[in-house]
Scaffold this motif. Structure first.
Motif, PDB file in Angstrom:
ATOM      1  N   ILE A  49     -11.369  20.337   3.741  1.00 52.72           N
ATOM      2  CA  ILE A  49     -10.845  19.871   2.455  1.00 52.72           C
ATOM      3  C   ILE A  49      -9.457  19.261   2.599  1.00 52.72           C
ATOM      4  N   SER A  50      -8.958  19.179   3.798  1.00 49.39           N
ATOM      5  CA  SER A  50      -7.667  18.562   4.063  1.00 49.39           C
ATOM      6  C   SER A  50      -7.623  18.183   5.536  1.00 49.39           C
ATOM      7  N   ALA A  51      -6.571  17.501   5.922  1.00 46.49           N
ATOM      8  CA  ALA A  51      -6.406  17.114   7.325  1.00 46.49           C
ATOM      9  C   ALA A  51      -4.931  16.861   7.570  1.00 46.49           C
ATOM     10  N   SER A  52      -4.580  16.715   8.836  1.00 39.89           N
ATOM     11  CA  SER A  52      -3.168  16.488   9.137  1.00 39.89           C
ATOM     12  C   SER A  52      -3.018  15.509  10.296  1.00 39.89           C
ATOM     13  N   ALA A  53      -1.838  14.935  10.357  1.00 35.35           N
ATOM     14  CA  ALA A  53      -1.411  14.090  11.471  1.00 35.35           C
ATOM     15  C   ALA A  53       0.099  14.271  11.572  1.00 35.35           C
ATOM     16  N   ARG A  54       0.654  13.900  12.685  1.00 30.59           N
ATOM     17  CA  ARG A  54       2.101  14.087  12.913  1.00 30.59           C
ATOM     18  C   ARG A  54       2.808  12.751  13.075  1.00 30.59           C
ATOM     19  N   ARG A  55       4.087  12.762  12.701  1.00 28.97           N
ATOM     20  CA  ARG A  55       4.937  11.610  13.001  1.00 28.97           C
ATOM     21  C   ARG A  55       5.177  11.583  14.505  1.00 28.97           C
ATOM     22  N   PRO A  56       5.301  10.480  15.127  1.00 29.08           N
ATOM     23  CA  PRO A  56       5.452   9.142  14.571  1.00 29.08           C
ATOM     24  C   PRO A  56       4.124   8.442  14.266  1.00 29.08           C
ATOM     25  N   THR A  57       2.980   9.053  14.597  1.00 23.71           N
ATOM     26  CA  THR A  57       1.694   8.421  14.295  1.00 23.71           C
ATOM     27  C   THR A  57       1.498   8.291  12.793  1.00 23.71           C
ATOM     28  N   LEU A  58       1.769   9.355  12.062  1.00 18.31           N
ATOM     29  CA  LEU A  58       1.607   9.350  10.607  1.00 18.31           C
ATOM     30  C   LEU A  58       2.780   8.628   9.954  1.00 18.31           C
ATOM     31  N   LEU A  59       2.452   7.631   9.140  1.00 20.75           N
ATOM     32  CA  LEU A  59       3.474   6.927   8.356  1.00 20.75           C
ATOM     33  C   LEU A  59       3.515   7.444   6.922  1.00 20.75           C
ATOM     34  N   ALA A  60       2.344   7.701   6.352  1.00 22.41           N
ATOM     35  CA  ALA A  60       2.268   8.179   4.974  1.00 22.41           C
ATOM     36  C   ALA A  60       0.875   8.751   4.718  1.00 22.41           C
TER      37      ALA A  60
ATOM     38  N   CYS B 157       1.018  15.129   4.538  1.00 20.83           N
ATOM     39  CA  CYS B 157      -0.142  15.348   5.414  1.00 20.83           C
ATOM     40  C   CYS B 157       0.245  15.853   6.801  1.00 20.83           C
ATOM     41  N   GLU B 158       1.534  16.033   7.059  1.00 21.92           N
ATOM     42  CA  GLU B 158       1.929  16.597   8.353  1.00 21.92           C
ATOM     43  C   GLU B 158       1.445  18.042   8.494  1.00 21.92           C
ATOM     44  N   ASN B 159       1.217  18.697   7.383  1.00 20.87           N
ATOM     45  CA  ASN B 159       0.750  20.084   7.403  1.00 20.87           C
ATOM     46  C   ASN B 159      -0.512  20.187   6.553  1.00 20.87           C
ATOM     47  N   ARG B 160      -1.669  20.381   7.181  1.00 23.95           N
ATOM     48  CA  ARG B 160      -2.932  20.432   6.431  1.00 23.95           C
ATOM     49  C   ARG B 160      -2.960  21.571   5.422  1.00 23.95           C
ATOM     50  N   TRP B 161      -2.176  22.604   5.655  1.00 21.12           N
ATOM     51  CA  TRP B 161      -2.160  23.741   4.737  1.00 21.12           C
ATOM     52  C   TRP B 161      -1.590  23.359   3.375  1.00 21.12           C
ATOM     53  N   THR B 162      -0.721  22.359   3.331  1.00 21.66           N
ATOM     54  CA  THR B 162      -0.145  21.924   2.053  1.00 21.66           C
ATOM     55  C   THR B 162      -1.253  21.537   1.085  1.00 21.66           C
ATOM     56  N   GLY B 163      -2.159  20.682   1.509  1.00 22.25           N
ATOM     57  CA  GLY B 163      -3.273  20.268   0.668  1.00 22.25           C
ATOM     58  C   GLY B 163      -4.222  21.401   0.356  1.00 22.25           C
TER      59      GLY B 163
ATOM     60  N   LEU C 251       0.853  -1.185   0.000  1.00 24.90           N
ATOM     61  CA  LEU C 251       0.000   0.000   0.000  1.00 24.90           C
ATOM     62  C   LEU C 251       0.888   1.233   0.000  1.00 24.90           C
ATOM     63  N   THR C 252       0.491   2.214  -0.778  1.00 23.77           N
ATOM     64  CA  THR C 252       1.218   3.487  -0.774  1.00 23.77           C
ATOM     65  C   THR C 252       0.251   4.597  -0.386  1.00 23.77           C
ATOM     66  N   GLY C 253       0.779   5.657   0.121  1.00 20.87           N
ATOM     67  CA  GLY C 253      -0.057   6.821   0.424  1.00 20.87           C
ATOM     68  C   GLY C 253      -0.318   7.598  -0.854  1.00 20.87           C
ATOM     69  N   ILE C 254      -1.364   8.403  -0.856  1.00 17.85           N
ATOM     70  CA  ILE C 254      -1.713   9.182  -2.038  1.00 17.85           C
ATOM     71  C   ILE C 254      -0.747  10.349  -2.204  1.00 17.85           C
ATOM     72  N   ALA C 255      -0.300  10.552  -3.420  1.00 17.40           N
ATOM     73  CA  ALA C 255       0.584  11.675  -3.736  1.00 17.40           C
ATOM     74  C   ALA C 255      -0.213  12.974  -3.687  1.00 17.40           C
ATOM     75  N   LEU C 256       0.459  14.065  -3.365  1.00 13.57           N
ATOM     76  CA  LEU C 256      -0.203  15.369  -3.261  1.00 13.57           C
ATOM     77  C   LEU C 256      -0.897  15.750  -4.559  1.00 13.57           C
ATOM     78  N   ASP C 257      -0.253  15.553  -5.708  1.00 16.17           N
ATOM     79  CA  ASP C 257      -0.880  15.941  -6.970  1.00 16.17           C
ATOM     80  C   ASP C 257      -2.117  15.094  -7.269  1.00 16.17           C
ATOM     81  N   ALA C 258      -2.093  13.807  -6.925  1.00 14.74           N
ATOM     82  CA  ALA C 258      -3.262  12.950  -7.133  1.00 14.74           C
ATOM     83  C   ALA C 258      -4.410  13.379  -6.216  1.00 14.74           C
TER      84      ALA C 258
END
Length: 156
Positions: A110-121, A125-131, A82-89
């Motif tokens: 329209i976006s969401a975020s989580a932080r490492r170490p909880t977030l793997l991929a 998505c570490e920064n909801r503003w990116t999306g 399984l892979t995480g979704i790319a930002l452009d996709a």
């Protein structure tokens, strides 16, 4: 199919019944839609959106799939299945979903975020503003909410 694949515990007919009952009782309904679920592409996302809107929904919370520590999907990700979704996709799929959403449906997220170490991929998505920034750019180029429905008030 996806609800079964991700072991959600209910089918779409259950969602439809529950949504209709809530609306009959005067309750507003906000549905969460996840982009990037296993086995789904943009076509499946648009089909899900269409079915949710047809069922009757007042709001939508939209966000990318987060692969997080301890989940079944994390095991699949760690095994390379399984892979995480790319930002452009995500930007393209979410942008098209918004463009195909009637204007009376409110987007609460329209976006969401989580932080490492909880977030793997995916790590973007570490920064909801990116999306959100990328979606803003996409919609400014391709048209606003509802613009793909042929509404004359929409910016094309």
């Amino acid at each position: 199919k996806t609800l079964h694949r991700i072991n959600r515990g209910h089918d779409f007919a259950c969602y439809q019944r529950t949504t209709r009952l809530a609306r009959q009782r005067g309750l507003k309904v906000c549905s969460h839609l996840i982009v990037g679920l296993p086995g789904e592409g943009e076509g499946e996302c648009l089909a899900t959106l269409e079915r949710v809107v047809e069922t009757g929904v007042d709001g939508i919370k939209l966000h990318p799939l987060h692969i997080v520590t301890g989940s079944t999907m994390a095991k699949a990700w760690q095994a390379g299945r399984l892979t995480g979704i790319a930002l452009d996709a995500y930007t393209h799929a979410a942008g098209e979903m918004i463009r195909h959403t009637p204007p009376e449906v409110i987007y609460h997220r329209i976006s969401a975020s989580a932080r490492r170490p909880t977030l793997l991929a995916p790590l973007w998505c570490e920064n909801r503003w990116t999306g959100m920034v990328e979606l803003d750019k996409y919609l400014n180029v391709h048209g606003a909410q509802g613009s793909a429905l042929g509404n004359p008030w929409s910016v094309a």
